[in-house]
Write a protein that holds these residues in place. Structure first.
Motif, PDB file in Angstrom:
ATOM      1  N   GLU A  18      -7.494   1.217 -10.505  1.00 43.77           N
ATOM      2  CA  GLU A  18      -6.233   1.864 -10.150  1.00 43.77           C
ATOM      3  C   GLU A  18      -5.663   1.255  -8.875  1.00 43.77           C
ATOM      4  O   GLU A  18      -6.418   0.910  -7.965  1.00 43.77           O
ATOM      5  CB  GLU A  18      -6.454   3.362  -9.885  1.00 43.77           C
ATOM      6  N   PRO A  19      -4.359   1.143  -8.787  1.00 42.45           N
ATOM      7  CA  PRO A  19      -3.771   0.724  -7.507  1.00 42.45           C
ATOM      8  C   PRO A  19      -3.982   1.814  -6.453  1.00 42.45           C
ATOM      9  O   PRO A  19      -4.375   2.938  -6.777  1.00 42.45           O
ATOM     10  CB  PRO A  19      -2.289   0.543  -7.837  1.00 42.45           C
ATOM     11  N   GLY A  47      -2.044   6.488  10.443  1.00 40.56           N
ATOM     12  CA  GLY A  47      -3.413   6.141  10.042  1.00 40.56           C
ATOM     13  C   GLY A  47      -3.951   7.061   8.960  1.00 40.56           C
ATOM     14  O   GLY A  47      -5.163   7.208   8.798  1.00 40.56           O
ATOM     15  N   ALA A  48      -3.074   7.674   8.184  1.00 39.24           N
ATOM     16  CA  ALA A  48      -3.507   8.739   7.275  1.00 39.24           C
ATOM     17  C   ALA A  48      -3.369   8.391   5.790  1.00 39.24           C
ATOM     18  O   ALA A  48      -3.571   9.236   4.939  1.00 39.24           O
ATOM     19  CB  ALA A  48      -2.711  10.004   7.576  1.00 39.24           C
ATOM     20  N   LEU A  49      -3.044   7.111   5.507  1.00 43.18           N
ATOM     21  CA  LEU A  49      -2.845   6.731   4.109  1.00 43.18           C
ATOM     22  C   LEU A  49      -4.164   6.196   3.546  1.00 43.18           C
ATOM     23  O   LEU A  49      -4.650   5.152   3.958  1.00 43.18           O
ATOM     24  CB  LEU A  49      -1.759   5.649   4.025  1.00 43.18           C
ATOM     25  N   LEU A  50      -4.763   6.913   2.589  1.00 44.17           N
ATOM     26  CA  LEU A  50      -6.029   6.480   2.008  1.00 44.17           C
ATOM     27  C   LEU A  50      -5.801   5.289   1.084  1.00 44.17           C
ATOM     28  O   LEU A  50      -4.912   5.315   0.238  1.00 44.17           O
ATOM     29  CB  LEU A  50      -6.651   7.621   1.201  1.00 44.17           C
ATOM     30  N   ALA A  51      -6.627   4.261   1.217  1.00 45.06           N
ATOM     31  CA  ALA A  51      -6.538   3.133   0.292  1.00 45.06           C
ATOM     32  C   ALA A  51      -6.844   3.635  -1.120  1.00 45.06           C
ATOM     33  O   ALA A  51      -6.082   3.416  -2.052  1.00 45.06           O
ATOM     34  CB  ALA A  51      -7.520   2.039   0.700  1.00 45.06           C
ATOM     35  N   LYS A  52      -7.967   4.320  -1.261  1.00 48.20           N
ATOM     36  CA  LYS A  52      -8.311   4.862  -2.579  1.00 48.20           C
ATOM     37  C   LYS A  52      -7.717   6.254  -2.729  1.00 48.20           C
ATOM     38  O   LYS A  52      -8.434   7.272  -2.727  1.00 48.20           O
ATOM     39  CB  LYS A  52      -9.822   4.866  -2.761  1.00 48.20           C
ATOM     40  N   TYR A  78      -3.127   3.497  -2.254  1.00 43.45           N
ATOM     41  CA  TYR A  78      -2.092   3.932  -1.317  1.00 43.45           C
ATOM     42  C   TYR A  78      -1.054   4.845  -1.964  1.00 43.45           C
ATOM     43  O   TYR A  78       0.151   4.739  -1.698  1.00 43.45           O
ATOM     44  CB  TYR A  78      -1.419   2.704  -0.692  1.00 43.45           C
ATOM     45  N   LYS A  86       1.237   6.105   6.833  1.00 40.57           N
ATOM     46  CA  LYS A  86       0.498   4.898   7.236  1.00 40.57           C
ATOM     47  C   LYS A  86       0.495   4.757   8.756  1.00 40.57           C
ATOM     48  O   LYS A  86      -0.532   4.449   9.362  1.00 40.57           O
ATOM     49  CB  LYS A  86       1.165   3.675   6.599  1.00 40.57           C
ATOM     50  N   ARG A 112      -6.796   7.547  -5.195  1.00 44.59           N
ATOM     51  CA  ARG A 112      -7.344   8.160  -6.394  1.00 44.59           C
ATOM     52  C   ARG A 112      -8.288   9.314  -6.041  1.00 44.59           C
ATOM     53  O   ARG A 112      -8.386  10.277  -6.783  1.00 44.59           O
ATOM     54  CB  ARG A 112      -8.114   7.111  -7.190  1.00 44.59           C
ATOM     55  N   LEU A 113      -9.001   9.150  -4.914  1.00 47.75           N
ATOM     56  CA  LEU A 113      -9.988  10.168  -4.536  1.00 47.75           C
ATOM     57  C   LEU A 113      -9.351  11.551  -4.430  1.00 47.75           C
ATOM     58  O   LEU A 113      -9.865  12.534  -4.964  1.00 47.75           O
ATOM     59  CB  LEU A 113     -10.640   9.786  -3.194  1.00 47.75           C
TER      60      LEU A 113
END
Lengths: 341, 341, 341, 341
Positions: free
Chosen positions: D28-29, D234-239, D31, D231, D241-242
């Motif tokens: 999955e992509p 500092g709050a944008l999760l890369a995954k 952010y 972002k 999906r989680l």
């Protein structure tokens, strides 16, 4: 020893001082609501030909840049400017202190171009990581630049046009605005500046005032709660009369431009003399700052007689040297300088 | 369609997931005081060989950079980093948001040198306008860099040395630390990293975890009130067990390095195949990211079969293209990719 | 109409103005390195009896509070102050703008006590959520307070003692310091202030200057890179001579205290007259601000004759009203006011 | 020892965990652009009945408050909240870190009223020093409050109405939203919340998730560049999906509300038992947190058998004690607790 180190060596023009003394005991409200500030605002709006502009006074240039940029940018936005610009190099991080990034473009003689701005923003918008990057929210230029150079009218029009096309304001830092506008090479006047910039400031500290800069929001731009923003930045003077009186005087009977013209005339005299004696211009500046490339031995000798600024090391044997004139420069001191070279 | 777009495409390594499930109903205190985090801290201190180090867990890389840099810098200080570095380009101004300037140095293949740092700081200290400029308070490098390249041990030693000489910390962003350390071209191990850096972080998000990065303050550096700083930045997870369990698992039985090695092995296989088929390397990266220079027509064709990232336009006919592997990359997918080229 | 609205209605004391005029054409370096500022610093160090103190000049009070508090606090710290204090109510969030929370204590007549501070910090340290709360890093008090009241020496000693016990500095905002110290009820002098406070400022804007405040870091406290911090806040005046000359004059021949004494004498005359005529004191202030509780009808009548400030609504029929005197208040204007009541 | 200390003691609800495991290897992509997040957004918009709402996911509550408040407020604005509110007391200054002041109102049982807000803002607008004060730009309330209490529908309608009248948004912190909405005393549902609030968040961390909160901007409010703001913080999760997977599961088949109802049922059982045995309620909370006033000796005895939180000292002999239940609380543990009292 006579100094040409910078353009803030003396106090204020005598007419400015006289007015401060003359009005001293008049009771006035503070924080921007004194009658002198109101008077000065009217005079400035008149000179720039924009009755609907908004004018505010602050005490210094870095402060002005910080307050304006922070007030105008949205929180996630940065400001585009030359890599050599004052906000990027010589403001101790004042822009970043208020949360904003300076997005730098490589500059030539202190200037950036509309094409550079356009390419920067277009590239950004095309970048797949766009949302992870700082959004440009303003373009910042200096007139004259930190190197004394001037944008032409067509260059400013192109910058203004590109800013409008991206719907971001153009802000012109006019710390030395007078010294630029009176130059024989200037092809804009203050009305052009007010028309092409969304925001600009008219520098007083370096041109006849003890302190003070006049921020102008052109009629197309209306700031919100701006006095509160100024206060929040710790920049609201209780005795706003101090700056109000000064700008009211500077914008009476063309004083601001007349004293600017004197400074530039003195600078041209210096330039001509240096060039005639074989000194090499580092930049051909048409304003009050003159930059020469001088060998170290000559610098050592000359610095025994007058003061000036070693701007930057050029190579092991040469430095870039700056001589600045101002409203207060006496012609006899210029003559003395010329005799020494 | 199979994707090589980045290294955070899947969830977590199965052993990590198993441990999350297995420990799910154990009641644990939060905000960093859970037993799993404590366990993970001990394992990390053991692996880096520094019983006196301080270890903290955060959830992502940009957050980690913001919190660490803001916590370590004095208010008037900035951080020196490569112009291409993540903090300068791809963190949406997170460093500036916390008040600090990124002082950029031109980089080669993502790297900066000790000599550059030394010259930058020396020039600054010699500048007469020194107090008007941002004081450097830290040097930031990435290992591996954003371009997959690696600093050599001697390069890191030189950076560490120069930082010590100026009494500022060296911070290594290890978002992909594992993918660097297991490379055949790496001449440092994690103990070297811990010895040479004052602060570094061990990336989990890109290497086997759902989320999470481990900040390590080496024994020579003691942070103050760091949990309060993390909280102030909104970065303190209530269920700190989530990251604690993951790092505890990753640092059991060498898992972190084993799965890193798999990713790099897959990347080397891709590199070799591309080179053999005549593709041009843009950068010769020894880690999990591979950059090629590919013509637009080939890109169009290839993108019908697999996913990858167009990193940057190179010229009108070519782009720089990135293929990334990770702990989750299946060899059969790599084989499929190779068949397509 | 004669105004008693505040203490910044006029320009500067005539001796201050004379000195500005007299020194106008002397060329001086800027940004704090002019000879007048140096002179003023020596005079202030002499008056406070601390040759090792550090003194800096800024242009206004809110700016001074923001710069000092931000420079002194660690990033995760807040400042303890009265709920009625200037930093909490009337600085448009200038402290929060620089990232710090004002931790408020309920105040009585503008004052807080050492016991309150002690209890606040002790309770905090005992709180299990301590790390999720703002750490107190400074105590801020005003002398005189916003209500014109004064701390006694023993109250200040207790505050100083409790601050030392928690290892945090005591900062005294002296926007009206002179008007406090010359009061017949003051049992401290400026040497006591310098001994009991770690940092304080000597207000100039309200006491004889066009603008300017003198920050004093007592010898026990050494600020770092403070000029850079000032610059970063946009608060470094290019023509620092402006404030330097003024403070040098104010601290020559006891001028600062003499003109303060005049203001307080005028205020006492007003208080006595109002009390004699049956007006009710809202607060019994021994300094230059006088607060009365006056019914709305009287207020309407009086405001046709002189200007003053309606401070706050008290009930439907009464307001708290403030009359302020200053160094510039003329006795004949006070007499005129008294005749009107 | 069994703990009732808080509502984040265990991991995630088993259905949530199962889904994380089940989807683990789907590429999955990141952010925010993963399909699970998109799925979850649709489900949430469906549940709240607002197809035009905007939904974003973050990882924790303090982070959510900081990001939302900073994104929504203009720079010179502050947020009105209860003096006891989480943002004012337990976020380590996260709001101030982003430059904004928390404007506190005295609260009763954690609640503030529309009348208080109206009076506060009206008084401010009437204050002559208005421009020197922080402008209110948002009202913040918690549902349920930090004391487990609930606003009634008419209270929320009044708050919503007053906010609209001042043209500022109402923001509801729903860290424990489910535990409020399922209470027998709640007279609002989530559609009411979405209608009355301009922005609110649905807490996941305390209700079934490993981490994660869902921010909802109601259809009347459109945030700008919000992913960039996330972002920048500092709050944008890369995954992403989680969190996406977790909320998608929680909002399938009413899971979020069912597990909330279980927690409240357990809390009511505890309350009833304590009251029956003569314990004194400190606050009569209808949600998952129960507050009792217990004497120190009983506390000491009870704490040998189960864990709970001593919230606050009440007097020398009593403390306010909190027992919290959650989605994970086992009825047999509640029965055990009841046996001990």
């Amino acid at each position: 020893m006579i100094s040409f180190e910078n353009d803030y060596l003396e106090g204020a023009h005598e007419k400015v001082l006289e007015k401060i003394v003359e009005t001293n005991y008049i009771q006035e409200p503070g924080y921007g609501s004194d009658s002198f500030s109101k008077e000065a605002i009217e005079k400035i709006k008149d000179v720039i030909g924009q009755p609907d502009a908004s004018v505010y006074f602050l005490s210094g240039g870095t402060q002005t840049n910080q307050v304006v940029i922070d007030a105008v940018l949205k929180k996630y936005e940065g400001v585009i400017g030359a890599d050599t610009s004052h906000i990027n190099v010589h403001e101790a991080g004042a822009i970043e202190f208020s949360g904003h990034k300076v997005l730098t473009l490589p500059s030539e003689k202190g200037k950036i171009t509309a094409d550079q701005v356009q390419k920067y923003i277009n590239d950004l918008y095309e970048d797949s990581n766009y949302t992870h990057m700082v959004t440009p929210g303003m373009v910042y230029v200096t007139y004259p630049t930190e190197y004394g150079t001037l944008y032409t009218k067509s260059e400013l029009e192109a910058l203004s046009h590109i800013c409008k096309s991206f719907n971001i304001p153009l802000y012109i830092d006019g710390a030395r605005l007078g010294y630029g506008l009176v130059s024989s090479e200037a092809d804009v006047d203050i009305k052009d500046i007010a028309r092409l910039a969304d925001i600009f400031y008219i520098g007083g500290t370096k041109i006849g005032a003890l302190c003070g800069e006049a921020i102008v929001f052109s009629q197309q731009y209306k700031p919100q709660h701006f006095n509160t923003v100024i206060k929040q930045h710790g920049a609201l003077l209780a005795k706003s009369r101090l700056v109000g009186v000064q700008f009211s005087t500077l914008f009476t009977d063309n004083l601001y431009f007349d004293i600017s013209a004197h400074a530039v005339k003195m600078a041209m005299k210096i330039k001509k003399a240096f060039v005639n004696k074989g000194y090499q211009l580092y930049i051909d500046s048409p304003t009050n700052q003159q930059f020469f490339l001088i060998d170290n031995r000559t610098i050592t000798e000359l610095s025994k007689k007058v003061k000036f600024t070693c701007w930057e090391k050029f190579d092991d044997n040469h430095k870039i040297v700056r001589f600045a004139t101002s409203w207060a420069t006496r012609e006899k001191d210029v003559d003395f300088l010329i005799e020494q070279i």
